[in-house]
Design a protein around this motif. Structure first.
Motif, mmCIF file in Angstrom:
data_model
loop_
_atom_site.group_PDB
_atom_site.id
_atom_site.type_symbol
_atom_site.label_atom_id
_atom_site.label_comp_id
_atom_site.label_asym_id
_atom_site.label_seq_id
_atom_site.Cartn_x
_atom_site.Cartn_y
_atom_site.Cartn_z
ATOM 1 N N ARG A 140 31.959 26.782 -42.458
ATOM 2 C CA ARG A 140 30.920 26.123 -42.316
ATOM 3 C C ARG A 140 30.190 25.447 -43.308
ATOM 4 O O ARG A 140 29.950 24.654 -44.328
ATOM 5 N N PRO A 141 28.979 27.345 -43.915
ATOM 6 C CA PRO A 141 28.364 27.221 -44.950
ATOM 7 C C PRO A 141 29.808 27.297 -46.623
ATOM 8 O O PRO A 141 28.934 27.132 -47.217
ATOM 9 N N VAL A 142 30.731 27.575 -46.015
ATOM 10 C CA VAL A 142 31.827 27.974 -46.926
ATOM 11 C C VAL A 142 32.336 25.779 -47.644
ATOM 12 O O VAL A 142 31.409 25.894 -48.342
ATOM 13 N N THR A 143 31.889 25.508 -46.373
ATOM 14 C CA THR A 143 32.552 24.095 -46.828
ATOM 15 C C THR A 143 31.171 23.089 -47.339
ATOM 16 O O THR A 143 31.316 22.138 -48.435
ATOM 17 N N LEU A 144 29.723 23.522 -46.490
ATOM 18 C CA LEU A 144 28.780 23.088 -47.398
ATOM 19 C C LEU A 144 28.427 23.260 -48.289
ATOM 20 O O LEU A 144 28.320 22.405 -49.607
ATOM 21 N N VAL A 145 28.729 24.642 -48.610
ATOM 22 C CA VAL A 145 28.353 25.239 -51.024
ATOM 23 C C VAL A 145 29.567 24.385 -51.481
ATOM 24 O O VAL A 145 29.156 23.788 -52.577
ATOM 25 N N LEU A 146 30.958 23.988 -50.804
ATOM 26 C CA LEU A 146 31.615 23.509 -51.616
ATOM 27 C C LEU A 146 31.393 21.747 -51.870
ATOM 28 O O LEU A 146 31.956 21.408 -53.227
ATOM 29 N N LEU A 147 31.118 21.603 -50.612
ATOM 30 C CA LEU A 147 30.316 19.678 -50.959
ATOM 31 C C LEU A 147 29.314 19.621 -51.698
ATOM 32 O O LEU A 147 29.538 19.079 -52.563
ATOM 33 N N GLN A 148 28.392 20.915 -51.946
ATOM 34 C CA GLN A 148 27.705 20.111 -52.880
ATOM 35 C C GLN A 148 27.481 20.269 -54.116
ATOM 36 O O GLN A 148 27.585 19.903 -55.146
ATOM 37 N N LEU A 149 28.676 21.444 -54.454
ATOM 38 C CA LEU A 149 28.764 21.841 -56.190
ATOM 39 C C LEU A 149 30.282 20.360 -56.333
ATOM 40 O O LEU A 149 29.339 20.173 -57.576
ATOM 41 N N VAL A 150 30.768 19.164 -55.804
ATOM 42 C CA VAL A 150 31.549 18.943 -55.698
ATOM 43 C C VAL A 150 30.982 17.593 -55.508
ATOM 44 O O VAL A 150 31.042 16.617 -57.064
ATOM 45 N N ASN A 151 29.448 17.311 -55.013
ATOM 46 C CA ASN A 151 28.333 16.391 -55.280
ATOM 47 C C ASN A 151 27.889 16.784 -56.333
ATOM 48 O O ASN A 151 27.270 15.351 -57.405
ATOM 49 N N GLY A 152 27.272 17.038 -56.511
ATOM 50 C CA GLY A 152 26.760 17.583 -57.677
ATOM 51 C C GLY A 152 27.515 17.389 -59.372
ATOM 52 O O GLY A 152 27.191 16.910 -59.986
ATOM 53 N N VAL A 153 28.595 17.589 -59.381
ATOM 54 C CA VAL A 153 29.670 17.417 -60.534
ATOM 55 C C VAL A 153 30.321 15.814 -60.446
ATOM 56 O O VAL A 153 30.077 15.273 -61.379
ATOM 57 N N CYS A 154 30.034 15.066 -59.075
ATOM 58 C CA CYS A 154 30.498 14.013 -58.680
ATOM 59 C C CYS A 154 29.402 12.721 -59.227
ATOM 60 O O CYS A 154 29.719 11.840 -59.869
ATOM 61 N N TYR A 155 27.928 13.144 -59.114
ATOM 62 C CA TYR A 155 27.118 12.628 -59.578
ATOM 63 C C TYR A 155 26.523 12.606 -61.071
ATOM 64 O O TYR A 155 25.861 11.592 -61.562
ATOM 65 N N GLU A 156 27.011 14.048 -61.882
ATOM 66 C CA GLU A 156 26.889 14.114 -63.032
ATOM 67 C C GLU A 156 27.920 12.873 -63.468
ATOM 68 O O GLU A 156 27.528 12.154 -64.940
ATOM 69 N N LEU A 157 29.201 13.595 -63.278
ATOM 70 C CA LEU A 157 30.333 12.561 -64.236
ATOM 71 C C LEU A 157 29.870 10.362 -63.757
ATOM 72 O O LEU A 157 30.147 9.911 -64.977
ATOM 73 N N ALA A 158 29.395 10.929 -62.712
ATOM 74 C CA ALA A 158 29.189 9.585 -62.354
ATOM 75 C C ALA A 158 27.864 8.364 -63.705
ATOM 76 O O ALA A 158 27.997 7.088 -63.877
ATOM 77 N N GLY A 159 26.955 9.266 -63.731
ATOM 78 C CA GLY A 159 25.753 8.945 -64.732
ATOM 79 C C GLY A 159 24.650 8.986 -63.538
ATOM 80 O O GLY A 159 23.576 8.120 -64.325
ATOM 81 N N LEU A 160 23.797 9.847 -62.526
ATOM 82 C CA LEU A 160 23.318 9.388 -61.638
ATOM 83 C C LEU A 160 22.130 9.633 -62.358
ATOM 84 O O LEU A 160 21.291 8.672 -62.131
ATOM 85 N N TRP A 161 21.843 10.815 -62.872
ATOM 86 C CA TRP A 161 20.658 11.367 -62.939
ATOM 87 C C TRP A 161 20.245 10.202 -64.106
ATOM 88 O O TRP A 161 19.268 9.795 -64.677
ATOM 89 N N ARG A 162 21.184 9.751 -65.194
ATOM 90 C CA ARG A 162 20.951 9.041 -66.215
ATOM 91 C C ARG A 162 19.947 7.977 -66.278
ATOM 92 O O ARG A 162 19.234 7.077 -65.890
ATOM 93 N N LEU A 163 21.232 7.153 -64.745
ATOM 94 C CA LEU A 163 20.477 5.489 -63.890
ATOM 95 C C LEU A 163 19.027 6.172 -63.796
ATOM 96 O O LEU A 163 18.722 4.970 -63.555
ATOM 97 N N THR A 164 19.172 7.026 -62.566
ATOM 98 C CA THR A 164 17.505 7.839 -62.368
ATOM 99 C C THR A 164 16.828 7.215 -63.379
ATOM 100 O O THR A 164 15.531 7.123 -63.132
ATOM 101 N N ARG A 165 17.248 7.870 -64.203
ATOM 102 C CA ARG A 165 15.228 8.660 -65.430
ATOM 103 C C ARG A 165 15.591 7.106 -66.338
ATOM 104 O O ARG A 165 14.344 7.749 -66.804
ATOM 105 N N SER A 166 16.592 6.646 -66.483
ATOM 106 C CA SER A 166 16.517 5.273 -67.181
ATOM 107 C C SER A 166 15.409 4.583 -66.897
ATOM 108 O O SER A 166 14.971 3.520 -67.810
ATOM 109 N N GLY A 167 13.954 4.590 -66.525
ATOM 110 C CA GLY A 167 13.546 3.745 -66.315
ATOM 111 C C GLY A 167 13.898 2.847 -64.723
ATOM 112 O O GLY A 167 12.759 1.197 -64.472
ATOM 113 N N SER A 168 14.445 1.826 -64.829
ATOM 114 C CA SER A 168 15.340 1.039 -63.877
ATOM 115 C C SER A 168 14.791 0.881 -62.290
ATOM 116 O O SER A 168 15.499 0.227 -61.289
#
Length: 81
Positions: free
Chosen positions: A51-79
């Motif tokens: 379970r911990p291994v699965t959750l850590v891998l998922l956190q890494l995958v989610n972080g990469v997905c968010y970065e590639l999709a531009g989540l941080w840019r979108l939320t910081r853009s003021g919109s």
């Protein structure tokens, strides 16, 4: 609200949610295989570490997905207001 105005924002959350669901199903399938193929005294220890291994891998995958999709840019853009 970004959820109402930005289709990209909705997609950013839907894709990792689907990935997380598939990963949890794979985790469950791995536990079933472990239960049927491994010695009884080994399964609880491996299950506890899976379970911990699965959750850590998922956190890494989610972080990469968010970065590639531009989540941080979108939320910081003021919109977000």
């Amino acid at each position: 609200m970004l959820w109402k105005r930005e289709p990209a924002f909705r997609r950013i959350w839907r894709v990792p949610t689907a990935i997380r669901g598939v990963a949890m199903l794979l985790d469950a399938a791995a536990r079933i295989v472990m239960a049927h193929t491994l010695p009884v005294d080994l399964v609880p220890r491996l299950g506890a570490s899976l379970r911990p291994v699965t959750l850590v891998l998922l956190q890494l995958v989610n972080g990469v997905c968010y970065e590639l999709a531009g989540l941080w840019r979108l939320t910081r853009s003021g919109s977000a207001a």
